[in-house]
Design a protein around this motif. Structure first.
Motif, short mmCIF file in Angstrom:
data_model
loop_
_atom_site.label_atom_id
_atom_site.label_comp_id
_atom_site.label_asym_id
_atom_site.label_seq_id
_atom_site.Cartn_x
_atom_site.Cartn_y
_atom_site.Cartn_z
N ILE B 29 -24.39 -19.68 -25.37
CA ILE B 29 -24.28 -19.26 -26.63
C ILE B 29 -23.32 -18.64 -26.72
O ILE B 29 -22.60 -19.21 -27.61
CB ILE B 29 -25.83 -19.49 -26.49
N GLY B 30 -23.31 -17.64 -26.05
CA GLY B 30 -21.96 -17.15 -27.07
C GLY B 30 -20.63 -17.32 -26.57
O GLY B 30 -20.03 -17.78 -28.26
N TRP B 31 -20.88 -17.86 -25.55
CA TRP B 31 -19.71 -18.51 -25.84
C TRP B 31 -19.36 -19.56 -26.47
O TRP B 31 -18.12 -20.02 -26.70
CB TRP B 31 -19.21 -18.83 -23.75
N THR B 32 -20.46 -20.45 -26.36
CA THR B 32 -20.49 -21.53 -27.26
C THR B 32 -20.01 -21.29 -28.25
O THR B 32 -19.60 -21.98 -29.67
CB THR B 32 -21.42 -22.79 -26.87
N ALA B 33 -20.90 -20.68 -29.08
CA ALA B 33 -20.15 -19.90 -30.89
C ALA B 33 -18.92 -20.05 -31.06
O ALA B 33 -18.54 -20.23 -31.84
CB ALA B 33 -21.54 -18.95 -30.66
N TYR B 34 -18.90 -18.79 -29.74
CA TYR B 34 -17.43 -18.02 -30.35
C TYR B 34 -16.28 -19.65 -30.78
O TYR B 34 -15.55 -19.06 -31.37
CB TYR B 34 -16.88 -17.74 -29.07
N VAL B 35 -16.26 -20.09 -29.34
CA VAL B 35 -15.99 -21.47 -29.29
C VAL B 35 -14.96 -22.00 -30.59
O VAL B 35 -14.87 -22.22 -30.98
CB VAL B 35 -15.50 -21.72 -27.74
N SER B 36 -16.79 -22.30 -30.92
CA SER B 36 -16.82 -22.79 -31.86
C SER B 36 -15.79 -22.74 -33.27
O SER B 36 -15.71 -23.34 -34.22
CB SER B 36 -18.32 -23.12 -32.60
N PHE B 37 -15.32 -21.33 -33.27
CA PHE B 37 -14.73 -20.84 -34.45
C PHE B 37 -12.91 -20.87 -33.71
O PHE B 37 -12.43 -20.25 -34.38
CB PHE B 37 -14.82 -19.53 -34.87
N THR B 38 -12.94 -21.43 -33.15
CA THR B 38 -11.54 -21.89 -32.61
C THR B 38 -10.76 -23.06 -32.71
O THR B 38 -11.94 -23.86 -33.37
CB THR B 38 -11.34 -20.92 -31.30
N LYS B 39 -9.93 -23.56 -32.62
CA LYS B 39 -8.82 -24.84 -32.11
C LYS B 39 -8.94 -25.18 -31.47
O LYS B 39 -8.39 -26.31 -30.62
CB LYS B 39 -7.35 -24.61 -33.21
N SER B 40 -10.02 -24.98 -30.31
CA SER B 40 -10.22 -25.37 -28.78
C SER B 40 -9.69 -27.28 -29.17
O SER B 40 -10.83 -27.69 -29.96
CB SER B 40 -11.00 -24.78 -28.03
N ARG B 41 -9.07 -27.90 -28.45
CA ARG B 41 -9.47 -29.34 -27.51
C ARG B 41 -9.85 -29.81 -26.87
O ARG B 41 -10.72 -30.03 -26.12
CB ARG B 41 -7.95 -30.03 -27.86
N LEU B 42 -8.69 -30.20 -25.71
CA LEU B 42 -8.84 -30.38 -24.32
C LEU B 42 -9.32 -28.96 -23.22
O LEU B 42 -10.18 -28.94 -22.51
CB LEU B 42 -7.86 -30.98 -23.60
N LEU B 43 -8.62 -27.74 -23.67
CA LEU B 43 -9.01 -26.83 -23.09
C LEU B 43 -9.55 -26.20 -23.91
O LEU B 43 -9.04 -25.88 -25.18
CB LEU B 43 -7.68 -26.35 -22.62
N PRO B 44 -10.33 -24.80 -23.37
CA PRO B 44 -10.70 -24.15 -24.39
C PRO B 44 -9.41 -23.09 -25.37
O PRO B 44 -8.49 -22.88 -24.15
CB PRO B 44 -11.72 -23.10 -23.95
N LYS B 45 -9.50 -22.78 -26.45
CA LYS B 45 -8.34 -21.36 -26.82
C LYS B 45 -9.23 -20.92 -27.65
O LYS B 45 -10.62 -20.78 -28.04
CB LYS B 45 -7.63 -22.38 -28.00
N TYR B 46 -8.61 -19.16 -27.57
CA TYR B 46 -9.59 -18.17 -28.19
C TYR B 46 -9.09 -17.58 -29.50
O TYR B 46 -9.71 -16.37 -29.30
CB TYR B 46 -9.33 -17.84 -27.01
N ASP B 47 -8.14 -17.79 -30.34
CA ASP B 47 -7.83 -17.47 -31.39
C ASP B 47 -9.07 -17.87 -32.07
O ASP B 47 -8.87 -18.91 -32.68
CB ASP B 47 -6.67 -17.68 -31.49
#
Lengths: 303, 290
Positions: B29-47
């Protein structure tokens, strides 16, 4: 005086008869409604069965609700062994076995973990154990969409993406919450004095579990196994997200058969396939309905 | 050493499951919530980039359709399943001779996969050969029932199939509740000459408030998670007219390759569920002082 009295009983008689008539009418209405509802619930099953036994010609010309003019089992054979789920045309058979292969170990492992967890949380409480239980329980209620992406990455990292063991892991992990809940609520009804007395006698954690708790557990084991089996067999979200051609469970294969775009739409094959996919859980329901209902209600109400 | 082991065996036994839950539930859940605040598209980004995914979501007409559908489906599904379940339970509680078989019939849909239910209703509701033709054969020449392919009405077919599947379950809950109502109070009320409908309306039904709550929780939870039923019945279509948040998220994650939108929509779903479940779990699990 006597006259009046007689008149009175006469009136009473009439009132009684009226009341009786009203009661009979009410009962009649009640049974009619109950039967109408029963027909409503049975209608889709009836439609599925009769459609699966008709030829395509008869389906196109006949009525949805009519009985088949001649019973034709060929669509069952096709659904089982040659219907197309995409490019492959092997019917449901391989996917049926995938689901069997997937659910048996997943049910067994999650039930076992639930039993031992429930035993700890009900009888060997420690500081914070109630909070841990609440945290486990919350895991039962999350919308699984929230774990799909990280789970896909994790399965990839573990090199079990798209495999049956991978899907098994997913079902075990997200089944633990419910199985723990079932066993915990069952064991909590056993007096804690029993454990204390056994401890005084020198029995340890596992001795007590195997000698005292396991022997009284068959009812809750049956409830848990039925619940888990139904959940895993009927699952679609995990199946469609974490399997690939060849490892798909039966629900995914069924959906693929129904939505296959090539060729003529074969409603009879679709219906036969749907019944085949439903048969195992329906059978469990018919054979052990009491335990099935107990699981359903235990899953929603605290015991 | 053995003493220490003896003392900590319960915790050690619980540990593997707890670790699994912490990683696979809370960590994820934490990962998904975190990624929802990034610019991820095809691959996850972590900024972290702030709330752009949520802004995009709010501006998306497809997401708006999904949320509207969830409201329509959720309200009607909960309402009809509860009313039908309650009526069935009350009717079955009138000393019905064939209660056992009837109960079995009302509840069997719960044993089916939503994919099976969707497949069956898709066939029954299909315009042309389905229920439409039954009514035309009965003499209603102009009867038309095309909800399944009508973008404005298709969501109601999901309600029809969902209620069919789940109302028996609500009945089982209410029936268990009716059976646990104190018989003394009812007998006393009957002696006082209060009519049966009055007894139900003012004594029995109010006493079942906890059951209303449980069935509401279960049904709303089912509504938010509804995914398979929509996929099997309408595939989310026509167009995306029957999309629900669950199907929206899946489409973003696995067919559109838009991890950011998938993560933010999943996070919104998570928040809706949390808002419903946490107060419930809290009230169920808090120690009782009676």
């Amino acid at each position: 005086m006597t006259d009046l009295h007689m008149n009175d009983t006469h009136m009473d008689d009439r009132a009684n008869r009226n009341r009786l008539m009203k009661r009979i009418a009410l009962r009649f209405g009640l049974y009619t409604l109950l039967i109408l509802f029963a027909l409503y619930y049975l209608m889709p099953l009836f439609v599925m069965v009769v459609t699966s036994l008709k030829s395509l010609d008869e389906i196109r010309t006949g009525s949805l609700l009519s009985l088949p003019r001649e019973i034709d089992f060929s669509s069952w054979g096709k659904a089982w062994s040659s219907a197309c789920t995409g490019i492959q045309c092997e019917g449901l058979r391989p996917y049926f076995w995938n689901s069997v292969l997937l659910s048996i170990p997943a049910v067994a492992i999650s039930t076992l973990l639930g039993a031992i967890n429930g035993y700890v949380l009900a009888q060997w409480r420690f500081k914070g154990s109630n909070i841990l239980f609440a945290l486990m329980l919350f895991g039962c209620f999350i919308p699984f969409q929230v774990v799909l992406l990280p789970m896909a990455l994790t399965l990839g990292a573990l090199k079990i993406a798209g495999s049956i063991p991978g899907l098994m892991l997913v079902h075990i992990v997200y089944g633990i919450g419910f199985t723990t809940l079932f066993f915990r609520n069952f064991y909590v009804t056993i007096p804690t004095e029993l454990v204390k007395a056994a401890k005084v006698d020198g029995a340890g954690f596992f001795r007590i579990f195997f000698a005292i708790f396991l022997p009284v557990s068959p009812p809750i084991i049956v409830v848990t196994i039925i619940w888990q089996f139904t959940q895993i067999w009927n699952d679609f979200l995990f199946g469609v997200s974490f399997s690939q051609a060849g490892t798909q469970p039966i629900t995914v294969a069924l959906n693929n058969i129904v939505n296959a775009t090539t060729g003529v739409k074969e409603y009879n094959v679709d219906m036969a396939a749907a019944i085949i996919a439903a048969l195992p859980t329906l059978l469990v329901y018919v054979v052990a309905g009491k335990y099935f209902i107990r699981g359903l209600t235990a899953g929603s109400v605290k015991g | 050493m053995t003493d220490w082991l003896e003392k900590h065996v319960p915790k050690l036994v619980l540990a593997p499951s707890l670790v699994a839950i912490f990683v696979f539930v809370y960590g994820f859940i934490g990962w998904t919530a975190y990624v929802s605040f990034t610019k991820s598209r095809l691959l996850p980004k972590y900024d972290l980039v702030g709330t752009i995914q949520y802004e995009k979501l709010a501006a998306s007409p497809r997401w708006e359709v999904a949320l509207t559908n969830l409201a329509i489906f959720g309200i009607l599904f909960i309402l009809f399943a509860t009313v039908i379940g309650l009526i069935l339970a009350i009717m079955l509680d009138q000393k019905i001779r064939t209660e056992g078989p009837l109960r079995t019939i009302y509840l069997y849909p719960m044993a089916l996969s939503f994919i099976v239910t969707g497949t069956a209703w898709k066939w029954i509701l299909n315009p042309g050969l389905g229920i439409e033709s039954v009514f035309r054969d009965l003499g209603f020449e102009n009867f038309s029932f095309d909800w399944l392919v009508n973008p404005d009405l298709a969501i109601y077919t999901v309600v029809i199939a969902g209620v069919w599947q789940s109302s028996g379950f609500v009945m089982a809950l209410f029936l268990a509740g009716l059976r646990s109502v104190d018989g003394e109070i009812i007998r006393a009320a009957m002696v006082d000459g209060i009519s049966t409908p009055r007894i139900y309306m003012s004594i029995i039904i109010p006493s079942m408030a906890p059951i209303f709550l449980s069935s509401f929780i279960v049904l709303s939870h089912l509504a938010i998670k509804s995914f398979d039923l929509v996929i099997a019945l309408t595939g989310g279509g026509p167009g995306y007219s029957t999309d629900l948040p669950a199907t929206f998220m899946y489409a973003m994650a696995f067919s559109r390759g838009d991890i950011g939108q998938a993560a933010s929509s999943a996070t919104v779903m998570m928040m809706i569920v949390t808002a419903i479940i946490v107060p419930y779990l809290y009230s169920e699990l808090r120690p009782r002082h009676d």
